[in-house]
Motif scaffolding. Sequence first.
Motif, PDB file in Angstrom:
ATOM      1  N   ASP A  75      20.813   6.339   5.099  1.00  0.00           N
ATOM      2  CA  ASP A  75      20.723   7.788   5.205  1.00  0.00           C
ATOM      3  C   ASP A  75      19.245   8.142   5.450  1.00  0.00           C
ATOM      4  OD1 ASP A  75      19.397   7.599   2.842  1.00  0.00           O
ATOM      5  OD2 ASP A  75      20.616   9.058   1.766  1.00  0.00           O
ATOM      6  N   PRO A  76      18.883   9.410   5.546  1.00  0.00           N
ATOM      7  CA  PRO A  76      17.491   9.747   5.909  1.00  0.00           C
ATOM      8  C   PRO A  76      16.492   9.644   4.765  1.00  0.00           C
ATOM      9  CG  PRO A  76      18.810  11.747   5.758  1.00  0.00           C
ATOM     10  CD  PRO A  76      19.756  10.604   5.595  1.00  0.00           C
ATOM     11  N   HIS A  77      16.880   9.126   3.598  1.00  0.00           N
ATOM     12  CA  HIS A  77      15.973   9.137   2.448  1.00  0.00           C
ATOM     13  C   HIS A  77      15.518   7.737   2.056  1.00  0.00           C
ATOM     14  CE1 HIS A  77      17.459  13.221   2.218  1.00  0.00           C
ATOM     15  NE2 HIS A  77      18.702  12.749   2.146  1.00  0.00           N
ATOM     16  N   VAL A  78      15.800   6.761   2.896  1.00  0.00           N
ATOM     17  CA  VAL A  78      15.523   5.366   2.507  1.00  0.00           C
ATOM     18  C   VAL A  78      14.033   5.063   2.476  1.00  0.00           C
ATOM     19  CG1 VAL A  78      15.705   4.455   4.864  1.00  0.00           C
ATOM     20  CG2 VAL A  78      16.275   2.999   2.909  1.00  0.00           C
TER      21      VAL A  78
ATOM     22  N   LEU B 299      15.505  12.381  11.018  1.00  0.00           N
ATOM     23  CA  LEU B 299      15.899  13.783  10.891  1.00  0.00           C
ATOM     24  C   LEU B 299      17.343  13.840  10.439  1.00  0.00           C
ATOM     25  CD1 LEU B 299      14.526  15.679  14.045  1.00  0.00           C
ATOM     26  CD2 LEU B 299      13.965  16.112  11.639  1.00  0.00           C
ATOM     27  N   PRO B 300      17.674  14.624   9.423  1.00  0.00           N
ATOM     28  CA  PRO B 300      19.077  14.730   8.993  1.00  0.00           C
ATOM     29  C   PRO B 300      19.971  15.148  10.154  1.00  0.00           C
ATOM     30  CG  PRO B 300      17.618  15.789   7.413  1.00  0.00           C
ATOM     31  CD  PRO B 300      16.778  15.456   8.608  1.00  0.00           C
ATOM     32  N   MET B 301      21.160  14.540  10.214  1.00  0.00           N
ATOM     33  CA  MET B 301      22.138  14.855  11.257  1.00  0.00           C
ATOM     34  C   MET B 301      23.502  15.016  10.595  1.00  0.00           C
ATOM     35  SD  MET B 301      21.043  11.908  14.015  1.00  0.00           S
ATOM     36  CE  MET B 301      22.243  12.377  15.268  1.00  0.00           C
ATOM     37  N   THR B 302      24.364  15.709  11.233  1.00  0.00           N
ATOM     38  CA  THR B 302      25.741  15.771  10.753  1.00  0.00           C
ATOM     39  C   THR B 302      26.495  14.550  11.243  1.00  0.00           C
ATOM     40  OG1 THR B 302      26.501  16.946  12.721  1.00  0.00           O
ATOM     41  CG2 THR B 302      25.720  18.297  10.866  1.00  0.00           C
ATOM     42  N   ALA B 303      27.555  14.186  10.530  1.00  0.00           N
ATOM     43  CA  ALA B 303      28.317  12.991  10.893  1.00  0.00           C
ATOM     44  C   ALA B 303      28.866  13.105  12.314  1.00  0.00           C
ATOM     45  CB  ALA B 303      29.457  12.780   9.895  1.00  0.00           C
ATOM     46  N   ASP B 304      29.276  14.313  12.703  1.00  0.00           N
ATOM     47  CA  ASP B 304      29.870  14.483  14.032  1.00  0.00           C
ATOM     48  C   ASP B 304      28.851  14.296  15.156  1.00  0.00           C
ATOM     49  OD1 ASP B 304      32.242  15.003  12.803  1.00  0.00           O
ATOM     50  OD2 ASP B 304      31.995  17.199  12.856  1.00  0.00           O
ATOM     51  N   SER B 305      27.581  14.554  14.832  1.00  0.00           N
ATOM     52  CA  SER B 305      26.567  14.468  15.898  1.00  0.00           C
ATOM     53  C   SER B 305      26.048  13.055  16.114  1.00  0.00           C
ATOM     54  CB  SER B 305      25.393  15.397  15.565  1.00  0.00           C
ATOM     55  OG  SER B 305      24.780  14.980  14.363  1.00  0.00           O
ATOM     56  N   ILE B 306      26.476  12.106  15.232  1.00  0.00           N
ATOM     57  CA  ILE B 306      26.017  10.719  15.395  1.00  0.00           C
ATOM     58  C   ILE B 306      26.973  10.014  16.349  1.00  0.00           C
ATOM     59  CG2 ILE B 306      25.486   8.553  14.239  1.00  0.00           C
ATOM     60  CD1 ILE B 306      25.074  10.122  11.673  1.00  0.00           C
TER      61      ILE B 306
ATOM     62  N   SER C 294      27.034   7.312  20.076  1.00  0.00           N
ATOM     63  CA  SER C 294      26.201   6.416  20.859  1.00  0.00           C
ATOM     64  C   SER C 294      25.405   7.247  21.856  1.00  0.00           C
ATOM     65  CB  SER C 294      27.072   5.395  21.599  1.00  0.00           C
ATOM     66  OG  SER C 294      26.238   4.403  22.180  1.00  0.00           O
ATOM     67  N   GLY C 295      24.118   7.100  21.815  1.00  0.00           N
ATOM     68  CA  GLY C 295      23.225   7.914  22.637  1.00  0.00           C
ATOM     69  C   GLY C 295      22.352   8.800  21.790  1.00  0.00           C
ATOM     70  N   THR C 296      22.806   9.072  20.559  1.00  0.00           N
ATOM     71  CA  THR C 296      22.024   9.973  19.693  1.00  0.00           C
ATOM     72  C   THR C 296      21.478   9.263  18.462  1.00  0.00           C
ATOM     73  OG1 THR C 296      23.955  10.656  18.403  1.00  0.00           O
ATOM     74  CG2 THR C 296      23.473  11.908  20.409  1.00  0.00           C
ATOM     75  N   TYR C 297      21.616   7.954  18.417  1.00  0.00           N
ATOM     76  CA  TYR C 297      21.164   7.229  17.218  1.00  0.00           C
ATOM     77  C   TYR C 297      19.654   7.332  17.038  1.00  0.00           C
ATOM     78  CZ  TYR C 297      25.382   5.005  15.465  1.00  0.00           C
ATOM     79  OH  TYR C 297      26.600   4.769  14.875  1.00  0.00           O
ATOM     80  N   GLN C 298      19.236   7.422  15.783  1.00  0.00           N
ATOM     81  CA  GLN C 298      17.815   7.402  15.449  1.00  0.00           C
ATOM     82  C   GLN C 298      17.481   6.033  14.847  1.00  0.00           C
ATOM     83  OE1 GLN C 298      16.270  10.810  13.189  1.00  0.00           O
ATOM     84  NE2 GLN C 298      18.353  11.663  13.290  1.00  0.00           N
TER      85      GLN C 298
ATOM     86  N   ILE D 243      16.650   2.168  22.674  1.00  0.00           N
ATOM     87  CA  ILE D 243      17.102   0.848  22.229  1.00  0.00           C
ATOM     88  C   ILE D 243      18.566   0.932  21.806  1.00  0.00           C
ATOM     89  CG2 ILE D 243      14.782   0.243  21.412  1.00  0.00           C
ATOM     90  CD1 ILE D 243      15.834   0.517  18.554  1.00  0.00           C
ATOM     91  N   ALA D 244      19.188  -0.246  21.635  1.00  0.00           N
ATOM     92  CA  ALA D 244      20.577  -0.320  21.165  1.00  0.00           C
ATOM     93  C   ALA D 244      20.750  -1.649  20.442  1.00  0.00           C
ATOM     94  CB  ALA D 244      21.555  -0.214  22.341  1.00  0.00           C
ATOM     95  N   LEU D 245      21.831  -1.761  19.688  1.00  0.00           N
ATOM     96  CA  LEU D 245      22.129  -2.992  18.946  1.00  0.00           C
ATOM     97  C   LEU D 245      23.389  -3.614  19.522  1.00  0.00           C
ATOM     98  CD1 LEU D 245      21.393  -1.825  15.287  1.00  0.00           C
ATOM     99  CD2 LEU D 245      19.866  -2.967  16.899  1.00  0.00           C
ATOM    100  N   SER D 246      23.242  -4.793  20.132  1.00  0.00           N
ATOM    101  CA  SER D 246      24.356  -5.502  20.758  1.00  0.00           C
ATOM    102  C   SER D 246      25.122  -4.604  21.723  1.00  0.00           C
ATOM    103  CB  SER D 246      25.302  -6.062  19.687  1.00  0.00           C
ATOM    104  OG  SER D 246      24.635  -6.998  18.879  1.00  0.00           O
ATOM    105  N   GLY D 247      24.407  -3.771  22.450  1.00  0.00           N
ATOM    106  CA  GLY D 247      25.031  -2.912  23.446  1.00  0.00           C
ATOM    107  C   GLY D 247      25.641  -1.657  22.882  1.00  0.00           C
ATOM    108  N   ASN D 248      25.616  -1.479  21.571  1.00  0.00           N
ATOM    109  CA  ASN D 248      26.193  -0.289  20.938  1.00  0.00           C
ATOM    110  C   ASN D 248      25.086   0.526  20.266  1.00  0.00           C
ATOM    111  OD1 ASN D 248      28.906  -1.136  21.552  1.00  0.00           O
ATOM    112  ND2 ASN D 248      28.689  -2.638  19.887  1.00  0.00           N
ATOM    113  N   ARG D 249      25.482   1.687  19.785  1.00  0.00           N
ATOM    114  CA  ARG D 249      24.566   2.564  19.035  1.00  0.00           C
ATOM    115  C   ARG D 249      23.296   2.865  19.845  1.00  0.00           C
ATOM    116  NH1 ARG D 249      26.429  -1.078  14.971  1.00  0.00           N
ATOM    117  NH2 ARG D 249      27.680  -0.045  13.373  1.00  0.00           N
TER     118      ARG D 249
END
Length: 786
Positions: free
Chosen positions: A517-520, A535-542, A544-548, A571-577
Amino acid sequence: MLKNYFKIAGRNLRRNLGYTSINIGGLAVGIACVLLILAYVRDEAGYDDFHVDAERIYRVHVGEDQEVTPTAIAPVLKRSVPEVEAVTRLYDVGRFQPPVVRRGTMQALESSFFYADSTVFDVFSLPLVVGSPSDALSRPRTLVISQTLAAKYFGDENPIGQTLEIGQRRTPFEITAVMADLPSQSHVQFGLMASFNTTGWADREIWDSANFFTYAKLVNAGAASAVSAKMANLVEEARISGLVDDDYSLSLFPLIGIHLDFEGRSIYLYLLSAIALMILLIACVNYINLATARGARRAREVGVRKVAGAERLQLINQFLSESALTTLLALGLAVLIAELALPFFNDITGKTLDLNYFADPMLWVSMAGILLLVGIAGGAYPAFMLSSYEPGHIFKTTSQAGTGGSGLRRSLVVFQFSVSVVLIVGTAVIYQQLRYIQDKDLGFNKEQLVVLPMGLGNAIEESYPSIRGALLQETQIESVAAINHIPGYQEGGYGFWAAGVFEDSNTLPDIGGVPSDPHVVETLGLRLVAGQDFLPMTADSITSGTYQYLLNEAAVAEAGWTPEEAIGRRIALSGNRMGAVRGVIADYHFLSLHEKIQPLAYFYEPSGCNYMLVRLAAGNTSEAMERVAEVWAAMLPDRPFNYTFLDDEIGALYRSEQQTSRVFFLSAMLAIFIACLGLFGLAAFTTAQRRKEVGIRKVMGASVWQVMVLLTKEFSWLVVLGFGIAAPIAFAITQQWLQNFAYKAPLSIWLFLTAGLLVLCIAWFTVGYQAFRAARVNPVNALRYE
């Protein structure tokens, strides 16, 4: 004749009770130590050999070192490799997050929960107390439970046909069989086994996600080479189909080697075996030294026997009988010492060892071997040396007879103290390394940090923001974060895709990935070196393409960027996220100090988190934990409250080293004790021999101090020589052991000098007592005695 030998041997032992006590005491302590270490070594070496076909069972690895495989490996092997008799997959749920298991009002987190193919019984020897292996796990949502957990959840009731609710969604699983508890010598401990076809992976043959252990039982032990070759062909086919990368490979690892070789325990086994042998040799050396030193006193006995017609062989048998009787008495005492010391030994090794003298034939074989080895090794040289005296020479020069073997005695004393120095240095180096680990700045703050297993599930995901808010209302709580892996226990990895740098899917470098989460950053005390926090995000806004992402410095260096250049990179992880780098954090040790810091990426995905981290304010920890428990109980009444502290979890990474340190310390103390016991006896004999010389020196004006220096000088040089021999050996051994750590404390020459000085002081103290007594004797009495 044999009876006569032992009768005379018994008389000689009784006549010299002082030397007999030293010999038997030293040997008993040494043999007891060997019995305990042998029990430990057998326990370690016996891992997984309770499976009937253990020699034919292998675990499939990706490459050489990755023990988890994709789902496709097991079915592909079964279809395509005739030499594979049976194959099964295990998914260790507890490895990531222990699920909640419920029955009525009873609920608990069970870390020994696995999903297993129904073929698990074809591969492993898992005896069922109730139920049939052929259909125990054949249907979805069926469950095999161990005897211990059956008693825990059902008491005296018959569990067959009853259900347990598993997980946050309370999925009911029907119990179809009860399995006997596995021995502690199993590298896998099954408490609950659910049918693998319950999961969505059962029918999916995928190659790009590795979370499953695959075990194969071959048609015979010699088929491993053929299977390995056919696995290489299968991988090649998969590569041509684009299912795996160019560097992908599979290998077989023998089941009975997993604990020792894969888990890195073999080095400790070799070290302990060597220590046991050295301690036994030190005890034998005592016997040889004292027996040869007493040669002068027994020379006349040998001469009289030879004049009376005794053959040399008879004398050899006589002296060997004394050695055998001494060893036998020592063995009896050693058994008693080992039994008394066993609980303490179990405590320091973390084992539950048992010396079952009535049901373990190997124990009797071991003791018989020790009896034979020590009896012969300790008695052979004195027997051959003493029996070689010629009567004529003895009666003419009795006073010189005892000097025979003095060179050997000096050599053996040097050997004893060399071993002692090696053990002390080894103990000191292990202790220093553990202190280094404990005190090293890991790059994050592990103190006052509570780890709460949170688990995946909608209920927790939905409750987490409320729980976090409620916890932060408490003054004793500074921050709260959600994370997938706690530091020190990073699992798995991804292919590191970076725009313009790593884009070929076949050659992506590995990178660790941690949903959070954003507090780690705040909660772990990480340091941002460039960019900004999540930056805090809503679950729906996460999506592929919007990952931080937050990358560590090692990941940035891997891509060839500076921290500032990394900000905003795609960047991406194994083609995802797919997403962008938002910040760069300073490198920190998210793996144990055995390993170097690897590239790591934090990505914003609270739904993928397994743990809640709660940082407590300094002060009253007990009161703060009470408040955490109250909040947890109020907001998650259906979830057990289990917690640990992160510093304890980090410490658990080095449990083997801590146990080894304690065993080394104990062994070093025993080795020194036995060596000093022999030195004490030898010093007593030497001072008695030099009584006349001491008397004359005192008449000539020598002080007590000068006499003490005279009598301790020879032993001091022997100890110094022993240190000179031991120091390079200790350096080589400890350097080899330290190779297991990527980060290690530097070896200092002062550590070696301190160990040598310690041994020298102990030797002075041991010899000094006898020297002081000799120096205080009235010279008139000494000269009159002569």
